[in-house]
Design a protein around this motif. Structure first.
Motif, mmCIF file in Angstrom:
data_model
loop_
_atom_site.group_PDB
_atom_site.id
_atom_site.type_symbol
_atom_site.label_atom_id
_atom_site.label_comp_id
_atom_site.label_asym_id
_atom_site.label_seq_id
_atom_site.Cartn_x
_atom_site.Cartn_y
_atom_site.Cartn_z
ATOM 1 N N ASN A 25 0.806 -1.181 0.075
ATOM 2 C CA ASN A 25 -0.134 0.015 0.159
ATOM 3 C C ASN A 25 0.799 1.228 -0.005
ATOM 4 N N LEU A 26 1.702 1.188 -1.017
ATOM 5 C CA LEU A 26 2.686 2.394 -0.945
ATOM 6 C C LEU A 26 2.070 3.665 -1.649
ATOM 7 N N SER A 27 2.132 4.792 -1.414
ATOM 8 C CA SER A 27 1.766 6.157 -2.196
ATOM 9 C C SER A 27 2.762 7.045 -2.013
ATOM 10 N N PHE A 28 2.916 7.752 -3.131
ATOM 11 C CA PHE A 28 4.033 8.863 -3.128
ATOM 12 C C PHE A 28 3.753 9.640 -4.267
ATOM 13 N N GLN A 29 4.190 10.891 -4.606
ATOM 14 C CA GLN A 29 4.373 11.628 -5.795
ATOM 15 C C GLN A 29 5.820 12.330 -6.141
ATOM 16 N N MET A 30 6.037 12.344 -7.275
ATOM 17 C CA MET A 30 7.172 12.965 -7.716
ATOM 18 C C MET A 30 6.953 14.299 -8.463
ATOM 19 N N GLU A 31 7.447 15.445 -8.086
ATOM 20 C CA GLU A 31 7.200 16.504 -8.641
ATOM 21 C C GLU A 31 8.242 16.652 -9.878
ATOM 22 N N GLU A 32 7.580 17.364 -10.872
ATOM 23 C CA GLU A 32 8.506 17.623 -12.079
ATOM 24 C C GLU A 32 9.825 18.539 -11.763
ATOM 25 N N GLY A 33 10.731 18.397 -12.497
ATOM 26 C CA GLY A 33 11.822 19.281 -12.485
ATOM 27 C C GLY A 33 12.778 18.878 -11.183
ATOM 28 N N LYS A 34 12.521 18.132 -10.276
ATOM 29 C CA LYS A 34 12.987 17.983 -8.849
ATOM 30 C C LYS A 34 13.691 16.782 -8.890
ATOM 31 N N ILE A 35 14.573 16.436 -7.808
ATOM 32 C CA ILE A 35 15.095 15.169 -7.475
ATOM 33 C C ILE A 35 14.449 14.654 -6.350
ATOM 34 N N THR A 36 13.796 13.363 -6.514
ATOM 35 C CA THR A 36 13.269 12.629 -5.241
ATOM 36 C C THR A 36 14.137 11.387 -5.065
ATOM 37 N N GLY A 37 14.338 11.069 -3.867
ATOM 38 C CA GLY A 37 15.198 10.150 -3.524
ATOM 39 C C GLY A 37 14.350 8.956 -2.725
ATOM 40 N N MET A 38 14.799 7.798 -2.778
ATOM 41 C CA MET A 38 14.116 6.816 -1.948
ATOM 42 C C MET A 38 15.443 5.947 -1.119
ATOM 43 N N ILE A 39 15.379 5.711 0.044
ATOM 44 C CA ILE A 39 16.240 5.161 1.024
ATOM 45 C C ILE A 39 15.536 3.929 1.778
ATOM 46 N N GLY A 40 16.295 3.267 2.251
ATOM 47 C CA GLY A 40 15.681 2.237 3.141
ATOM 48 C C GLY A 40 16.955 1.041 3.361
ATOM 49 N N PRO A 41 16.711 0.297 4.263
ATOM 50 C CA PRO A 41 17.631 -1.019 4.555
ATOM 51 C C PRO A 41 17.622 -1.945 3.433
ATOM 52 N N ASN A 42 18.418 -2.781 3.436
ATOM 53 C CA ASN A 42 18.462 -3.608 2.378
ATOM 54 C C ASN A 42 17.246 -4.590 2.562
ATOM 55 N N GLY A 43 16.485 -5.078 1.463
ATOM 56 C CA GLY A 43 15.310 -5.903 1.557
ATOM 57 C C GLY A 43 14.228 -4.910 2.204
ATOM 58 N N ALA A 44 14.214 -3.706 2.025
ATOM 59 C CA ALA A 44 13.137 -2.773 2.066
ATOM 60 C C ALA A 44 12.030 -2.550 1.339
ATOM 61 N N GLY A 45 12.346 -3.075 0.174
ATOM 62 C CA GLY A 45 11.259 -2.975 -1.046
ATOM 63 C C GLY A 45 11.540 -1.722 -2.015
ATOM 64 N N LYS A 46 12.989 -1.353 -2.148
ATOM 65 C CA LYS A 46 13.060 -0.130 -2.793
ATOM 66 C C LYS A 46 13.243 -0.565 -4.329
ATOM 67 N N SER A 47 13.858 -1.617 -4.543
ATOM 68 C CA SER A 47 14.194 -1.963 -5.926
ATOM 69 C C SER A 47 12.748 -2.664 -6.520
ATOM 70 N N VAL A 215 11.183 7.156 2.715
ATOM 71 C CA VAL A 215 11.855 5.843 3.442
ATOM 72 C C VAL A 215 11.056 4.890 3.502
ATOM 73 N N LEU A 216 11.614 3.677 3.071
ATOM 74 C CA LEU A 216 10.738 2.471 2.961
ATOM 75 C C LEU A 216 11.545 1.330 4.164
ATOM 76 N N HIS A 217 10.614 0.606 4.936
ATOM 77 C CA HIS A 217 10.986 -0.407 5.671
ATOM 78 C C HIS A 217 9.856 -1.539 5.943
ATOM 79 N N HIS A 218 10.577 -2.653 5.233
ATOM 80 C CA HIS A 218 9.534 -3.974 5.296
ATOM 81 C C HIS A 218 8.407 -3.491 4.012
ATOM 82 N N GLY A 219 8.660 -3.174 3.109
ATOM 83 C CA GLY A 219 7.916 -2.736 1.993
ATOM 84 C C GLY A 219 6.943 -1.768 2.371
ATOM 85 N N GLU A 220 6.910 -0.939 3.523
ATOM 86 C CA GLU A 220 5.753 0.182 3.737
ATOM 87 C C GLU A 220 6.715 1.495 4.009
ATOM 88 N N LYS A 221 6.107 2.529 3.587
ATOM 89 C CA LYS A 221 6.718 3.991 3.579
ATOM 90 C C LYS A 221 6.420 4.285 5.209
#
Length: 247
Positions: A25-47, A215-221
């Motif tokens: 149930n992950l929700s977020f937005q990216m704004e045009e023209g900006k740099i958005t990052g996603m972080i989290g421990p290994n296995g958090a669901g980022k990839s 920030v993700l952890h165990h597949g959740e924001k």
């Protein structure tokens, strides 16, 4: 004044792998023209999230929108025509071909597709100049070191002339000086008008580049905000450091 449509909107996406919920149930937005990052421990669901947004994994639930258009079920090969490109964490250059010949094929795809080989080579040379690889254009790609292969990975994506670029750990394996050079290039890409979404473990790079971090952890924001906000979030500190922030 109407609020500008986000370039990417992720609406309650979930990914299940044989009963294992990798993203929930992950929700977020990216704004045009900006740099958005996603972080989290290994296995958090980022990839997994990255691959769902880029069309490599179908979402089990939820929707993904690009400029307001539902792209949830689009295939990866459709993305370049829309103006979306990505890099891969594990570089796989065409090792026996020149650096230039690694970039040329990308110029035949994307929004402004080259009509001739000569035009594609001109686009490739322009991108190599932009990314600082022009002096190595005749070198075999497999003979370059990790920093240049990372740069080549970005060059191949940029030759498709994207509006939105996804970077998957573009600084993994780089030393501090090489990381600074990569940060400079990513900022240059963004300044040229390309929106950037990156997954990264090097926090110095995230703080330097990103206006918003998820920030993700165990597949959740578990957090979303400016780098300063998320780095001072007690739960984020606990997840990353394994301890609660001292008051």
């Amino acid at each position: 004044m109407n609020k500008k449509e986000p370039i990417i909107k992720v609406d309650n996406i979930t990914k299940n792998f044989r009963g294992l919920k990798a993203v929930s149930n992950l929700s977020f937005q990216m704004e045009e023209g900006k740099i958005t990052g996603m972080i989290g421990p290994n296995g958090a669901g980022k990839s997994t999230t990255f691959n769902m947004i880029c069309g490599y994994y179908p979402a089990s639930e939820g929707r993904i929108y690009y400029r307001g258009k539902d792209i949830t079920n689009c295939k990866p090969y459709e993305y370049t025509k829309m103006g979306i490109a990505r890099t891969f964490q594990i570089m796989k250059p065409l090792a026996t071909l020149s650096v230039l010949d690694n970039v040329v094929p990308s110029a035949f795809f994307g929004r402004y597709r080259a009509k001739t080989l000569a035009e594609a080579r001109d686009i490739a040379k322009e991108i190599l100049e932009f990314t600082g690889l022009y002096g190595k254009k005749d070198m075999k790609a497999g003979e370059m070191g990790t920093p240049d292969q990372k740069r080549l990975e970005m060059a191949r994506a940029l030759a498709a002339k994207p509006e939105l670029l996804f970077l998957d750990e573009a600084m993994a394996g780089l030393n501090p000086t090489e990381t600074d050079q990569a940060i400079e290039l990513i900022r240059k890409i963004n300044d040229s008008g390309v929106t950037v979404f990156l997954i990264e473990h090097i926090m110095r790079a995230v703080v330097s580049l990103c206006e918003k971090v998820i920030v993700l952890h165990h597949g959740e924001k578990i957090a979303e905000g400016t780098p300063e906000q998320v780095m001072n979030d007690p739960y984020v500190i606990e997840v990353y450091l394994g301890k609660k922030k001292e008051s």
